[in-house]
Design a protein around this motif. Structure first.
Motif, mmCIF file in Angstrom:
data_model
loop_
_atom_site.group_PDB
_atom_site.id
_atom_site.type_symbol
_atom_site.label_atom_id
_atom_site.label_comp_id
_atom_site.label_asym_id
_atom_site.label_seq_id
_atom_site.Cartn_x
_atom_site.Cartn_y
_atom_site.Cartn_z
ATOM 1 N N GLU A 41 -8.997 7.448 -1.430
ATOM 2 C CA GLU A 41 -10.042 6.914 -0.543
ATOM 3 C C GLU A 41 -10.476 5.530 -0.979
ATOM 4 O O GLU A 41 -10.630 4.612 -0.155
ATOM 5 C CB GLU A 41 -11.233 7.881 -0.542
ATOM 6 C CG GLU A 41 -12.373 7.441 0.373
ATOM 7 C CD GLU A 41 -13.562 8.384 0.272
ATOM 8 O OE1 GLU A 41 -13.947 8.944 1.309
ATOM 9 O OE2 GLU A 41 -14.104 8.542 -0.853
ATOM 10 N N ASP A 82 -7.798 -1.666 0.601
ATOM 11 C CA ASP A 82 -6.755 -2.216 1.474
ATOM 12 C C ASP A 82 -7.327 -2.621 2.826
ATOM 13 O O ASP A 82 -6.968 -3.657 3.395
ATOM 14 C CB ASP A 82 -5.633 -1.186 1.671
ATOM 15 C CG ASP A 82 -4.837 -0.952 0.396
ATOM 16 O OD1 ASP A 82 -4.867 -1.838 -0.481
ATOM 17 O OD2 ASP A 82 -4.185 0.104 0.285
ATOM 18 N N TYR A 108 1.556 8.840 -1.843
ATOM 19 C CA TYR A 108 2.283 7.582 -2.029
ATOM 20 C C TYR A 108 3.639 7.893 -2.673
ATOM 21 O O TYR A 108 3.805 7.747 -3.890
ATOM 22 C CB TYR A 108 1.479 6.638 -2.929
ATOM 23 C CG TYR A 108 0.050 6.413 -2.485
ATOM 24 C CD1 TYR A 108 -0.257 5.572 -1.415
ATOM 25 C CD2 TYR A 108 -1.003 7.046 -3.147
ATOM 26 C CE1 TYR A 108 -1.570 5.367 -1.015
ATOM 27 C CE2 TYR A 108 -2.321 6.843 -2.756
ATOM 28 C CZ TYR A 108 -2.592 6.005 -1.690
ATOM 29 O OH TYR A 108 -3.901 5.807 -1.296
ATOM 30 N N ASP A 147 -7.662 3.007 -0.218
ATOM 31 C CA ASP A 147 -7.576 2.715 1.203
ATOM 32 C C ASP A 147 -8.719 1.805 1.641
ATOM 33 O O ASP A 147 -8.532 0.911 2.474
ATOM 34 C CB ASP A 147 -7.596 4.008 2.029
ATOM 35 C CG ASP A 147 -6.353 4.855 1.799
ATOM 36 O OD1 ASP A 147 -5.364 4.315 1.253
ATOM 37 O OD2 ASP A 147 -6.375 6.041 2.142
ATOM 38 N N ALA A 189 0.823 -1.201 0.000
ATOM 39 C CA ALA A 189 0.000 0.000 0.000
ATOM 40 C C ALA A 189 0.857 1.250 0.000
ATOM 41 O O ALA A 189 0.423 2.304 -0.455
ATOM 42 C CB ALA A 189 -0.933 -0.017 1.207
#
Length: 404
Positions: A396, A402, A37, A399, A8
């Motif tokens: 969003e 994940d 990231y 995430d 991630a």
């Protein structure tokens, strides 16, 4: 973990951009996503702006730069081969998210296949569902987990079909000041401050110039004949367009009244102008954000026009973005922008509409005030830049996956 799957903290992010405008959106998006990231790797299809941000382009962006039914049909075999190779590569790489930027005729089919294969897909820049058949929203929902919209009226249309869509604002609204600087633009272009100025933008593609170039230049000549001391500026999007415009202009006068042909500088040309005469498209939005009254004309190929009419594809009686936004944002049904489409798009009609604006200062002031309201609406009262908000909406989703 498969070969293409990464952590991630260092995700593989695929972006598929079509045309120059998509390249700019992609570059802004990469910058914003990299803030979230830092170790991310970006791959797919993109141009020089995206590549300058560390993007790895697997194919040339111009391979998706097509316009109209006839062009797509002519290049269909090549596009199908490219799509097949691209999907195989993406399915092997398994990126954390695939973001299709515009180019709906190509990207939506790719996104749908990838979504069916379990990949997270986002479509950035909603197709014009408010102008074409709204049922297209359902197809887009089958292709993308989330749609990122540039215009404030679009999410409500998707909501009617149960599709997740977010208004992120229009990036051009971030690039234009709320109060335009005509004096500065004229200084840049070395134009007299007191002279009347007409900016002419007949299109950024050679195919558009074939249909519109001579018509627009003839219209500008008629306006010049009626307005003493008029200065005409024509920005060229690229060297090929400049060469074609030079050929068209060679038939006209070579005196002080001859148009000034520019290398780029479209924004400065609009800002410097009193009135803008231009082809329908994104340039109308730029002229609106420059707060310049405009006349819009356009012709598509006869084949594209016949197909659109036969299939009853258009659901709107207005075509230019400023007029569409004015209606959607509650400014009424008044047409702020004269629109001359298809057979009505001829030199005499364009010249008459342009002259009417030059001769009506009260009307021009009214239009400028309305454009200022629309500029605010495109910013949506939100913090940050459009690219930042688009990145937040994508992050969003990543995430959430994940976490799941």
């Amino acid at each position: 973990m498969q070969a293409g799957e990464v952590s991630a903290q260092a995700p593989l992010i695929a972006i598929l951009a079509g045309e120059d405008s998509g390249d700019q959106l992609g570059a802004d998006l990469i910058v914003a996503l990299r803030q979230r990231y830092p170790q991310a790797r970006f791959v797919g299809i993109g141009g020089t702006r995206m590549q300058a941000q560390g993007f790895e382009s697997w194919y040339e962006i111009h391979e998706l730069s097509l316009f109209g039914f006839s062009e797509v049909i002519r290049h269909l075999p090549r596009l199908l081969r490219l799509r097949k190779a691209l999907m195989a590569r993406l399915l092997a790489a398994r990126p954390a998210v695939v973001v299709g930027i515009d180019a709906p005729d190509f990207n939506l089919g790719v996104e749908q296949r990838l979504k069916q294969a379990g990949l997270l897909t986002v479509h950035y820049v909603s197709p014009s569902v408010w102008a074409w058949r709204e049922k297209r929203a359902e197809k887009i929902g089958r292709s993308a987990r989330r749609v990122l919209c540039l215009f404030p009226m679009e999410p409500a249309i998707y909501a009617r079909h149960g599709i997740d869509a977010r208004f992120v604002g229009h990036p051009l609204a971030d690039r234009f000041a709320l109060v335009s600087d005509r004096t500065g633009a004229r200084d840049v272009l070395q134009l007299p401050q007191q002279a009347p100025v007409l900016a002419v933008l007949p299109g950024s593609r050679l195919s558009e110039l074939t249909r519109l170039g001579q018509i627009f230049i003839d219209a500008a000549a008629q306006v010049a004949a009626a307005i003493p001391g008029l200065r005409i500026v024509i920005p060229a999007a690229n060297p090929q367009v400049r060469a074609r415009l030079r050929e068209l202009l060679a038939k006209g006068p070579r005196d002080e009244a001859a148009p000034l042909l520019l290398d780029g500088h479209a924004h400065e040309a609009m800002l410097a102008a009193d009135v803008v005469l231009l082809a329908s498209g994104t340039a109308t939005l730029e002229a609106m954000l420059a707060k310049r009254p405009m006349v819009v004309g356009y012709r598509v190929t006869p084949m594209s026009y016949r197909i659109a009419r036969a299939m009853k594809m258009l659901k709107t009686d207005i075509y230019s973005l400023p007029n569409i936004l004015a209606r959607a944002c509650g400014l009424g049904d008044e047409r702020l922008v004269p629109e001359l489409m298809q057979d009505d798009c001829n030199a005499a009609n364009l010249a008459a509409a342009t002259l009417a604006l030059f001769r009506d200062s009260e009307r021009r002031s009214h239009i400028v005030a309305a454009f200022e309201q629309l500029h605010q609406a495109l910013r949506g009262g939100m913090d940050g830049q459009a690219g930042d908000r688009a990145a937040a909406a994508i992050a969003e989703l990543m995430d959430q996956r994940d976490a799941g």
